[in-house]
Write a protein that holds these residues in place. Sequence first.
Motif, mmCIF file in Angstrom:
data_model
loop_
_atom_site.group_PDB
_atom_site.id
_atom_site.type_symbol
_atom_site.label_atom_id
_atom_site.label_comp_id
_atom_site.label_asym_id
_atom_site.label_seq_id
_atom_site.Cartn_x
_atom_site.Cartn_y
_atom_site.Cartn_z
ATOM 1 N N ILE A 297 4.172 2.941 8.885
ATOM 2 C CA ILE A 297 5.013 1.905 8.484
ATOM 3 C C ILE A 297 4.578 0.635 7.726
ATOM 4 O O ILE A 297 5.225 0.135 6.766
ATOM 5 C CB ILE A 297 5.836 1.412 9.757
ATOM 6 C CG1 ILE A 297 6.433 2.522 10.420
ATOM 7 C CG2 ILE A 297 6.782 0.450 9.364
ATOM 8 C CD1 ILE A 297 6.874 2.158 11.964
ATOM 9 N N VAL A 298 3.464 0.250 8.263
ATOM 10 C CA VAL A 298 2.812 -1.104 7.394
ATOM 11 C C VAL A 298 2.491 -0.595 5.811
ATOM 12 O O VAL A 298 2.775 -1.388 5.103
ATOM 13 C CB VAL A 298 1.496 -1.611 7.947
ATOM 14 C CG1 VAL A 298 0.968 -2.633 7.381
ATOM 15 C CG2 VAL A 298 2.114 -2.179 9.415
ATOM 16 N N ARG A 299 1.719 0.501 5.815
ATOM 17 C CA ARG A 299 1.564 1.086 4.376
ATOM 18 C C ARG A 299 2.664 1.273 3.721
ATOM 19 O O ARG A 299 2.568 0.784 2.619
ATOM 20 C CB ARG A 299 0.757 2.378 4.749
ATOM 21 C CG ARG A 299 0.529 3.149 3.302
ATOM 22 C CD ARG A 299 -0.033 4.552 3.592
ATOM 23 N NE ARG A 299 1.005 5.393 4.212
ATOM 24 C CZ ARG A 299 2.074 5.702 3.239
ATOM 25 N NH1 ARG A 299 2.397 5.672 2.053
ATOM 26 N NH2 ARG A 299 3.139 6.458 4.171
ATOM 27 N N ARG A 300 3.894 1.628 4.251
ATOM 28 C CA ARG A 300 5.054 1.850 3.429
ATOM 29 C C ARG A 300 5.673 0.658 3.000
ATOM 30 O O ARG A 300 6.179 0.382 1.906
ATOM 31 C CB ARG A 300 5.959 2.863 4.049
ATOM 32 C CG ARG A 300 5.567 4.371 4.116
ATOM 33 C CD ARG A 300 6.790 5.096 4.700
ATOM 34 N NE ARG A 300 6.683 4.984 6.303
ATOM 35 C CZ ARG A 300 7.891 4.631 7.009
ATOM 36 N NH1 ARG A 300 8.825 4.212 6.307
ATOM 37 N NH2 ARG A 300 7.653 4.769 8.210
ATOM 38 N N ILE A 301 5.600 -0.161 3.749
ATOM 39 C CA ILE A 301 6.056 -1.675 3.420
ATOM 40 C C ILE A 301 5.245 -2.338 2.337
ATOM 41 O O ILE A 301 5.815 -2.983 1.360
ATOM 42 C CB ILE A 301 5.788 -2.588 4.867
ATOM 43 C CG1 ILE A 301 7.101 -2.310 5.681
ATOM 44 C CG2 ILE A 301 6.233 -4.115 4.455
ATOM 45 C CD1 ILE A 301 7.032 -2.920 7.060
#
Length: 446
Positions: A297-301
């Motif tokens: 999720i952090v990567r996609r943000i």
Amino acid sequence: MDVTFYTLGCKVNQYETQAMIAQFKNAGFTVVEPGQPAQVLVVNSCTVTATGDKKSRNRLARFRRENPHGLVVLTGCYPQAFPDKAAGSGADIITGTANKGQIVELVLDELARRGVGAGSSALPVLPTDEPVHSTIAITPYTGHDRFEPMQVKRFEGKTRAFVKVQDGCDRFCSYCIIPVARGRVRSKALADITSELAALAQNGYREVVLVGINLPCYGKDTGRRLVDALEAACAVDGIERVRLGSLEPELLTDEDLRRMAAQPKFCPQFHLSLQSGCDNTLRRMNRHYTAAEYADIVRRIRAQFPGAAITTDVIVGFPGETEEDFLTTLAFVQKIAFSRVHVFTYSRREGTRAAAMPDQIPKKVKEERGARLTAAVGTLHRQFCAQQVGSTQSVLLERQVEPDTFEGYTKNYTQVLVTGSGLAAGQIREVLITGISGDYCTGQAR
């Protein structure tokens, strides 16, 4: 008559206190700062930890000592979750989280019983022939409750305003009493959000923070999503920046992120509650993601929002957490490279599953782990600040600290000490970030 407020806990509580302040002012009361003499005290309590309960009781007792005939009101999460304990607190009026709109009426009724009105400067003295009693008005949640209507037009002493758009939680993390204290998910209508923000904009507020008890669940009861509320807020004339409060990470979809990225007013700061970077601990906590899913999720943000701040909360010393589990969390926090981390030592909360779990961690071990993690995240924060040096950022000026120097925050919530001429609280200024000083960035207003 003077009334003062003592508020504990989250941004939702802070918002609700502002709503109560407005209600008391409309009824003819004079609101004074905490610590100043007053005839009425309202304690808006937090019950996330037992420490919050203790602070509420201590403030009630202190006010009672200093104002033997004063009127004391206890409201918020503590009495809602633990009504029997709150009933023994010594407060004159006790309400829960579902009854804040009634508080002024209850206070006026009690003052009338004591023979004084809101406009009086006299201390409200009980009739000598009547025993002291508590008025208790706590409405239990049914699971089918509606969002309590509240509107805030001013946020006293602040340059940014919190706006509550969601209440309740049905996630039932094993350490958390909040579903009991706040009931199930319910959401504010979009029309009510936009009308409230329009009033705030008219009163000079340029930045708002949408907050809730479990904010990403906004719209679960109405067929909407949180991004709908964000888009509605961004559409309000006069509001220049919109920020989101704490988020459950697994509830953000790629479509949500795409729509957020399309809003120029959106502030790219994501407070994603982690709690632990160890899958074993996450399972015991009844969190709904793994560490790998959180990292994705952090990567996609970051793919959608280069330079975004990722902030979080971490609990250390949860029941059953081994030294290896803690080191896994420490390594994960360093891997994610959070810009800021709030570190908490686990607090045993009566009424939760975790309170009855075996392998409770000794206090000394919890504190030692908390200190180690705090030191590590301090380094991460300074590294994030250093990445801002040389960039030009828009900064909301909040507080003057020296002549021609103000403290403020960028859109990604980097704290900056800004120097320049013509500065004033509430301005949004373009600032060249020139360096770092401790936990702050420093900058020159353009």
